[in-house]
Motif scaffolding. Sequence first.
Motif, PDB file in Angstrom:
ATOM      1  N   TRP A  54      42.349 -55.737 -22.997  1.00 47.25           N
ATOM      2  CA  TRP A  54      41.834 -55.748 -24.365  1.00 47.25           C
ATOM      3  C   TRP A  54      40.464 -56.400 -24.379  1.00 47.25           C
ATOM      4  CZ3 TRP A  54      40.740 -60.457 -26.797  1.00 47.25           C
ATOM      5  CH2 TRP A  54      41.173 -61.604 -26.099  1.00 47.25           C
ATOM      6  N   ALA A  55      39.809 -56.405 -25.549  1.00 42.78           N
ATOM      7  CA  ALA A  55      38.524 -57.092 -25.720  1.00 42.78           C
ATOM      8  C   ALA A  55      38.407 -57.585 -27.154  1.00 42.78           C
ATOM      9  CB  ALA A  55      37.362 -56.153 -25.373  1.00 42.78           C
TER      10      ALA A  55
ATOM     11  N   CYS B  81      42.598 -52.596 -30.203  1.00 39.42           N
ATOM     12  CA  CYS B  81      43.300 -53.636 -29.441  1.00 39.42           C
ATOM     13  C   CYS B  81      43.918 -54.654 -30.396  1.00 39.42           C
ATOM     14  CB  CYS B  81      42.346 -54.363 -28.493  1.00 39.42           C
ATOM     15  SG  CYS B  81      41.598 -53.328 -27.221  1.00 39.42           S
ATOM     16  N   ARG B  82      43.112 -55.127 -31.331  1.00 36.42           N
ATOM     17  CA  ARG B  82      43.605 -56.142 -32.269  1.00 36.42           C
ATOM     18  C   ARG B  82      44.772 -55.620 -33.089  1.00 36.42           C
ATOM     19  NH1 ARG B  82      43.488 -57.931 -37.288  1.00 36.42           N
ATOM     20  NH2 ARG B  82      42.277 -56.203 -38.130  1.00 36.42           N
ATOM     21  N   LEU B  83      44.689 -54.359 -33.474  1.00 34.91           N
ATOM     22  CA  LEU B  83      45.750 -53.789 -34.298  1.00 34.91           C
ATOM     23  C   LEU B  83      47.079 -53.687 -33.557  1.00 34.91           C
ATOM     24  CD1 LEU B  83      43.681 -51.040 -36.103  1.00 34.91           C
ATOM     25  CD2 LEU B  83      44.752 -53.024 -37.164  1.00 34.91           C
TER      26      LEU B  83
ATOM     27  N   PRO C  97      49.930 -57.576 -32.833  1.00 35.77           N
ATOM     28  CA  PRO C  97      51.178 -58.034 -33.465  1.00 35.77           C
ATOM     29  C   PRO C  97      52.411 -57.303 -32.938  1.00 35.77           C
ATOM     30  CG  PRO C  97      49.453 -57.778 -35.102  1.00 35.77           C
ATOM     31  CD  PRO C  97      48.933 -57.170 -33.837  1.00 35.77           C
ATOM     32  N   HIS C  98      52.286 -56.006 -32.687  1.00 35.77           N
ATOM     33  CA  HIS C  98      53.426 -55.256 -32.167  1.00 35.77           C
ATOM     34  C   HIS C  98      53.735 -55.660 -30.729  1.00 35.77           C
ATOM     35  CE1 HIS C  98      56.443 -52.215 -31.933  1.00 35.77           C
ATOM     36  NE2 HIS C  98      55.828 -51.567 -30.961  1.00 35.77           N
ATOM     37  N   LEU C  99      52.709 -55.891 -29.940  1.00 29.89           N
ATOM     38  CA  LEU C  99      52.931 -56.390 -28.578  1.00 29.89           C
ATOM     39  C   LEU C  99      53.667 -57.726 -28.609  1.00 29.89           C
ATOM     40  CD1 LEU C  99      49.493 -55.545 -26.930  1.00 29.89           C
ATOM     41  CD2 LEU C  99      51.701 -54.562 -26.290  1.00 29.89           C
TER      42      LEU C  99
ATOM     43  N   GLU D 208      42.237 -67.888 -33.144  1.00 27.61           N
ATOM     44  CA  GLU D 208      42.321 -67.326 -34.492  1.00 27.61           C
ATOM     45  C   GLU D 208      43.516 -66.375 -34.642  1.00 27.61           C
ATOM     46  OE1 GLU D 208      38.520 -65.549 -34.715  1.00 27.61           O
ATOM     47  OE2 GLU D 208      37.466 -67.436 -35.067  1.00 27.61           O
ATOM     48  N   MET D 209      43.841 -65.652 -33.588  1.00 25.87           N
ATOM     49  CA  MET D 209      44.963 -64.719 -33.646  1.00 25.87           C
ATOM     50  C   MET D 209      46.304 -65.435 -33.716  1.00 25.87           C
ATOM     51  SD  MET D 209      43.806 -61.660 -33.864  1.00 25.87           S
ATOM     52  CE  MET D 209      45.262 -60.668 -33.514  1.00 25.87           C
TER      53      MET D 209
END
Length: 371
Positions: A74-75, A81-83, A86-88, A126-127
């Motif tokens: 990811w980056a 990637c960000r989307l 949460p599912h990952l 932040e995530m």
Amino acid sequence: MTRRSIFMGAGLMLASMVFAPARAGAPPSPAGKEEAAKTLRVGDPAPPLGGVRWIKGTRVDGFKPGQVYVVECWATWCGPCRLMMPHLSQLARAYKGKATFLGVDVLEDGKDFKATSARVDAFVAEMGDQMDYSVSQDTEDTLVARTWFRAAKLPGIPATFVVDGQGHIAWLGHPMHLDVVLPAVLKGDFDARQFEDKLAVLEKTQGTFGTAIKQEDYKAALKAAEGLPEGEPAFASSRSVMRLIALVHLDQEGAERVYAEMERAGHANELLAGILMAQEGIPNIWRVRAAGLVKQAAKRKQDLYNLAEVQFKAGLKAEAVESIKAFLAYLKDKSAKEPGKAAALANYIRKAEEALRTYEGGPLAAPGAGK
């Protein structure tokens, strides 16, 4: 307001999830960093991760026999990637003890590794629990990007690699397929070639569906979606999304039934919101629902700008004003606490203030809002 946080944009990138997995394209390999002679395919031994900088979670120094791993490239700048994060994280929790999830940041902009590391660390912080798995950063000489991502010849990120209990690549592709791939790998009966054949069928159907949608032939779009076998795990999520998009134009009761099914299956999320917001001429209740899905996913202050935009497009004026004001307060507080970033933040503050003026002067609600 950075590349990673823009949810709404020209053409709505996420609408492509209806037709094919959304990816961010990879930049070209730096001169002298190509390893053209090496490729990575299903069945090959997983390359080492030696030298990556661990940021969060349990450090993994090697692939232990009997343990399955999911390695995600990811980056920080990659919206798709960000989307998927949460599912990952949901999968990482669901398969804890059975599969180890590792996120490796790759393909970052800039030549200053120290500055890049600081940006990556800030993103991960932040995530929060939306990245609820081990996270690392690629080496300064881009070991993982070269020996994993580029060696696999994948078209973009996010890029997922499943490593089986023997330390070999069991599958590589887009993380949206992990719900089907990972359980089969854990059971030991995953057939990568057979699965790719199914994905080829899905891709063909998505093409037919996409053409019908562009021509506003929603009956043909529905026919294409329902042509996929019901109950086949490889098709389940895409089949539901395509049926819903066709039905919101054709049959509201049918659309409600499909949406309820998607909620029960956990497929009503921010990805679906992007697709719904791209539709024109549909009852506004679907935009209101999309705004609700985006709000559920907006865990970071940076997400408030995009949330406000979606809320305003859904006719939720008061909510949009509240969100953009909170975003402005965040920017101004950050500017005061980090004077070195004040100049860069000033442009974002100006854009947010323009958005606030628009939202305060906009219509009270779109026709049919909340109905």
